[in-house]
Write an enzyme that holds these catalytic residues in place. Structure first.
Site, PDB file in Angstrom:
ATOM      1  N   HIS A  57     -16.809 -10.361 -13.339  1.00  0.00           N
ATOM      2  CA  HIS A  57     -15.983 -11.487 -12.463  1.00  0.00           C
ATOM      3  C   HIS A  57     -16.511 -12.896 -12.756  1.00  0.00           C
ATOM      4  O   HIS A  57     -15.603 -13.882 -12.397  1.00  0.00           O
ATOM      5  CB  HIS A  57     -16.593 -11.049 -10.766  1.00  0.00           C
ATOM      6  CG  HIS A  57     -15.779 -10.149 -10.279  1.00  0.00           C
ATOM      7  ND1 HIS A  57     -15.103 -10.248  -9.052  1.00  0.00           N
ATOM      8  CD2 HIS A  57     -15.369  -9.061 -10.692  1.00  0.00           C
ATOM      9  CE1 HIS A  57     -14.731  -9.349  -8.744  1.00  0.00           C
ATOM     10  NE2 HIS A  57     -14.716  -8.384  -9.678  1.00  0.00           N
ATOM     11  N   GLU A  63      -6.563 -12.453  -5.909  1.00  0.00           N
ATOM     12  CA  GLU A  63      -7.627 -12.177  -6.238  1.00  0.00           C
ATOM     13  C   GLU A  63      -7.822 -11.986  -7.706  1.00  0.00           C
ATOM     14  O   GLU A  63      -7.441 -10.957  -8.600  1.00  0.00           O
ATOM     15  CB  GLU A  63      -8.179 -10.947  -5.789  1.00  0.00           C
ATOM     16  CG  GLU A  63      -9.911 -10.785  -5.785  1.00  0.00           C
ATOM     17  CD  GLU A  63     -10.491  -9.460  -5.046  1.00  0.00           C
ATOM     18  OE1 GLU A  63      -9.644  -9.271  -4.067  1.00  0.00           O
ATOM     19  OE2 GLU A  63     -11.486  -9.123  -5.390  1.00  0.00           O
ATOM     20  N   LYS A  73     -11.536  -0.600   0.062  1.00  0.00           N
ATOM     21  CA  LYS A  73     -10.965  -2.018  -0.230  1.00  0.00           C
ATOM     22  C   LYS A  73     -10.860  -2.219  -1.768  1.00  0.00           C
ATOM     23  O   LYS A  73      -9.400  -2.617  -2.162  1.00  0.00           O
ATOM     24  CB  LYS A  73     -12.056  -3.007   0.083  1.00  0.00           C
ATOM     25  CG  LYS A  73     -11.260  -4.594   0.223  1.00  0.00           C
ATOM     26  CD  LYS A  73     -11.372  -5.104  -1.064  1.00  0.00           C
ATOM     27  CE  LYS A  73     -10.947  -6.677  -0.848  1.00  0.00           C
ATOM     28  NZ  LYS A  73     -11.079  -7.459  -2.202  1.00  0.00           N
ATOM     29  N   ASP A  96       5.849  -2.658   3.288  1.00  0.00           N
ATOM     30  CA  ASP A  96       4.987  -3.304   4.301  1.00  0.00           C
ATOM     31  C   ASP A  96       3.737  -2.855   4.239  1.00  0.00           C
ATOM     32  O   ASP A  96       3.090  -1.637   4.467  1.00  0.00           O
ATOM     33  CB  ASP A  96       5.603  -2.419   5.781  1.00  0.00           C
ATOM     34  CG  ASP A  96       4.989  -3.081   6.996  1.00  0.00           C
ATOM     35  OD1 ASP A  96       3.694  -3.463   6.885  1.00  0.00           O
ATOM     36  OD2 ASP A  96       5.314  -2.959   8.097  1.00  0.00           O
TER      37      ASP A  96
HETATM   38  P1  NDP Z   1      15.660  -0.432   8.102  1.00  0.00           P
HETATM   39  O1  NDP Z   1      15.814  -0.875   9.465  1.00  0.00           O
HETATM   40  O2  NDP Z   1      16.022  -1.514   7.275  1.00  0.00           O
HETATM   41  O3  NDP Z   1      16.362   0.995   7.913  1.00  0.00           O
HETATM   42  C1  NDP Z   1      16.678   1.499   6.774  1.00  0.00           C
HETATM   43  C2  NDP Z   1      18.112   1.035   6.049  1.00  0.00           C
HETATM   44  O4  NDP Z   1      18.255   1.551   4.898  1.00  0.00           O
HETATM   45  C3  NDP Z   1      19.059   1.378   6.902  1.00  0.00           C
HETATM   46  O5  NDP Z   1      19.963   0.447   7.065  1.00  0.00           O
HETATM   47  C4  NDP Z   1      19.834   2.388   6.099  1.00  0.00           C
HETATM   48  O6  NDP Z   1      21.097   2.667   6.234  1.00  0.00           O
HETATM   49  C5  NDP Z   1      19.419   2.007   4.839  1.00  0.00           C
HETATM   50  N1  NDP Z   1      19.515   3.048   3.540  1.00  0.00           N
HETATM   51  C6  NDP Z   1      20.585   2.938   2.576  1.00  0.00           C
HETATM   52  N2  NDP Z   1      20.082   4.045   1.693  1.00  0.00           N
HETATM   53  C7  NDP Z   1      19.192   4.804   2.518  1.00  0.00           C
HETATM   54  C8  NDP Z   1      18.541   6.132   2.292  1.00  0.00           C
HETATM   55  N3  NDP Z   1      18.817   6.738   1.036  1.00  0.00           N
HETATM   56  N4  NDP Z   1      17.606   6.616   2.908  1.00  0.00           N
HETATM   57  C9  NDP Z   1      17.258   5.828   3.788  1.00  0.00           C
HETATM   58  N5  NDP Z   1      17.943   4.778   4.312  1.00  0.00           N
HETATM   59  C10 NDP Z   1      18.757   4.295   3.582  1.00  0.00           C
HETATM   60  O7  NDP Z   1      13.999  -0.126   7.753  1.00  0.00           O
HETATM   61  P2  NDP Z   1      13.157   1.092   8.353  1.00  0.00           P
HETATM   62  O8  NDP Z   1      13.652   1.903   9.463  1.00  0.00           O
HETATM   63  O9  NDP Z   1      12.769   1.734   6.935  1.00  0.00           O
HETATM   64  O10 NDP Z   1      11.942   0.177   9.044  1.00  0.00           O
HETATM   65  C11 NDP Z   1      11.208  -0.573   7.921  1.00  0.00           C
HETATM   66  C12 NDP Z   1      10.973  -1.955   8.602  1.00  0.00           C
HETATM   67  O11 NDP Z   1      10.453  -1.994   9.693  1.00  0.00           O
HETATM   68  C13 NDP Z   1       9.892  -3.087   7.744  1.00  0.00           C
HETATM   69  O12 NDP Z   1      10.336  -4.060   7.581  1.00  0.00           O
HETATM   70  C14 NDP Z   1       8.805  -2.887   8.445  1.00  0.00           C
HETATM   71  O13 NDP Z   1       7.871  -3.836   8.367  1.00  0.00           O
HETATM   72  C15 NDP Z   1       9.184  -2.794   9.776  1.00  0.00           C
HETATM   73  N6  NDP Z   1       8.428  -2.061  11.143  1.00  0.00           N
HETATM   74  C16 NDP Z   1       7.197  -1.586  10.928  1.00  0.00           C
HETATM   75  C17 NDP Z   1       6.506  -1.154  12.169  1.00  0.00           C
HETATM   76  C18 NDP Z   1       5.230  -0.617  11.851  1.00  0.00           C
HETATM   77  O14 NDP Z   1       4.873  -0.187  10.727  1.00  0.00           O
HETATM   78  N7  NDP Z   1       4.547  -0.314  12.832  1.00  0.00           N
HETATM   79  C19 NDP Z   1       7.148  -1.327  13.362  1.00  0.00           C
HETATM   80  C20 NDP Z   1       8.404  -1.804  13.584  1.00  0.00           C
HETATM   81  C21 NDP Z   1       8.994  -2.517  12.278  1.00  0.00           C
HETATM   82  P3  NDP Z   1      21.777   3.401   7.520  1.00  0.00           P
HETATM   83  O15 NDP Z   1      21.394   2.660   8.643  1.00  0.00           O
HETATM   84  O16 NDP Z   1      23.180   3.292   7.143  1.00  0.00           O
HETATM   85  O17 NDP Z   1      21.117   4.790   7.311  1.00  0.00           O
END
Ligand code: NDP
Length: 423
Positions: free
Chosen positions: A376, A82, A261, A277
């Protein structure tokens, strides 16, 4: 604190802007090379991120320089299609920096998940049983995702609410540096068998909530009203009008939606640039805007007559992450995060909410003074010239003529271009 000058940055070409970054060592060498060579997400990686992938989709990548948050200066990456969004944010941030910048605070950072139970014959009795088993249930959730517990986070609080036909079990989880959707979903699904047994009911679904009401962040700024006008009376008049605009967004949902917005113009651009996200942030922000049952503007502005200051405040959920999801996959996100000195999740949240407040200031100032179209029009004319097929040299002339034309539209742009080429 960075003391470099950004004067004239907006007038430079993209190549000259990159040189400015290089001259001031604003990026690591590796990320400067990525930027200089326009390195994008590889097709191979893109194909791993989504389904039925055909290619990649580009958008402008810009920065809003010199935004002061909690005493530190940031150059905020923004990805937006935008026109005028980055210009408005830059203008507002500059003014706000002169008045001391933003102060921002993270109130909490917990993500909420829920299991919705139905067909529960005695909801009150089930509620009691679940309450008595809450330590066991929290331990179960921890066991389903032990790595977050090792990192110092994990589930903290479990509670229930009866809503119509449902008994809903909520869990608040500290997801540390991640947004936590996947980890919370894993925990909620792990609770289902025990919750069904305890309630003698059935689970309809187990999922995180995007109403991240326990991940609230507030940004505040105070501006001397002299920044609105040099004329004292006019400055006071404009400050009162901005406060009225804020009041209007509290009571009129039609205005509140547009007010919000405008805030998301800045927030989304930074959320996208940092690989987060944006659907989750938008959903959470709009849901929070109606948390008292009435959809309202997320920010407020008041005029402090004693201090002769305009005071702005913005509060909304900002569960952004510094890792997880696609953050580590996209090279442009690495560049964007580098601009911000690779902030942790809480710092990033304060920066993004401050940018939202800057964007809101710029929009309200324009609306209550010159009107939104004045700023704009030039940018709109530029888009029309580009759409008509003008080269960069022709664009300048087309824009100049379009602005003074009776009907600024695609047809006029094409006619002007045709005339220029004929001449
Ligand atoms: P991930 O599944 O990627 O989990 C986070 C990753 O970060 C894990 O692998 C974790 O490792 C790693 N990690 C490394 N360092 C850290 C730290 N210091 N603290 C926390 N984690 C760490 O992502 P999320 O669980 O965050 O989920 C986000 C994703 O889910 C986005 O892509 C989103 O778009 C999607 N999503 C969103 C939904 C919604 O908003 N309604 C529904 C479903 C999915 P380890 O496992 O070893 O801890």
């Amino acid at each position: 604190m960075t003391k470099l000058s950004w004067t004239g940055f907006s007038k430079k070409t993209p190549l000259k802007r990159r040189e400015h970054l290089k001259d001031n060592a604003l990026l690591s060498q590796e990320n400067q090379v990525l930027l200089d060579n326009d390195i994008q997400l590889s097709l191979e990686t893109a194909n791993q991120m989504a389904e039925n992938v055909l290619g990649r989709f580009s958008l402008p990548f810009a920065i809003c320089p010199d935004v002061m948050v909690n005493g530190d200066t940031y150059h905020i990456p923004m990805v937006t299609e935008e026109p005028s969004v980055v210009a408005a944010a830059s203008y507002a941030s500059k003014l706000i920096k002169r008045s001391g910048g933003f102060s921002a605070e993270v109130h909490n950072r917990q993500v909420i998940g829920e299991v919705a139970l139905f067909d529960v014959a005695d909801k009150e009795a089930a509620q009691l049983k679940i309450k008595e088993a809450s330590n066991h249930l929290i331990a179960l959730a921890k066991a389903s995702y032990p790595s977050i517990v090792k990192r110092g986070g994990g589930p903290h609080r479990l509670w229930t609410e009866i809503k119509d036909d449902f008994l809903i079990v909520y869990l608040a989880v500290d997801t540390q540096e991640a947004m936590g959707a996947n980890m919370v979903n894993t925990m909620m699904e792990a609770l289902v068998p025990d919750l069904e047994e305890l309630s003698a009911g059935k689970s309809l679904m187990a999922i995180l909530s995007n109403l991240a009401a326990e991940s609230l962040v507030t940004a505040t700024c105070r501006l001397s009203i002299r920044c609105l006008s040099r004329d004292k009376n006019e400055a006071e008049y404009l400050a009162n009008k901005m406060a009225l605009a804020s009041q209007l967004a509290q009571i009129d949902p039609y205005r509140a939606a547009t007010h919000n917005k405008g805030i998301f113009n800045g927030i989304d651009a930074a959320v996208l640039a940092t690989g987060n996200d944006w659907r989750a942030i938008e959903a959470g922000g709009h849901a929070y805007a109606s948390h008292d049952g009435h959809y309202r503007g997320l920010s407020t502005w008041i005029y402090d007559q004693t201090a002769k200051e305009l005071v702005g405040q913005l509060t909304l959920p900002m569960p952004v992450a510094s890792c997880g999801g696609s953050i580590g996959l996209n090279p442009s996100v690495a560049v964007a995060r580098d601009f911000l000195n690779n902030p942790d999740a809480k710092t990033l949240a304060t920066i993004i909410v401050s940018l939202g407040l800057a964007q809101n200031f710029a929009a309200l100032k324009a609306l209550t003074s010159t009107g939104i179209q004045a700023g704009h029009m030039k940018l709109q004319a530029k888009s029309l010239a580009l759409l008509a097929g003008a080269t960069p040299e022709e664009t300048k002339q087309v824009v100049k003529e379009l602005i003074t034309s009776k009907h600024m539209n695609q047809e006029t742009a094409q006619a002007i271009l045709k005339q220029i080429r004929k001449n």
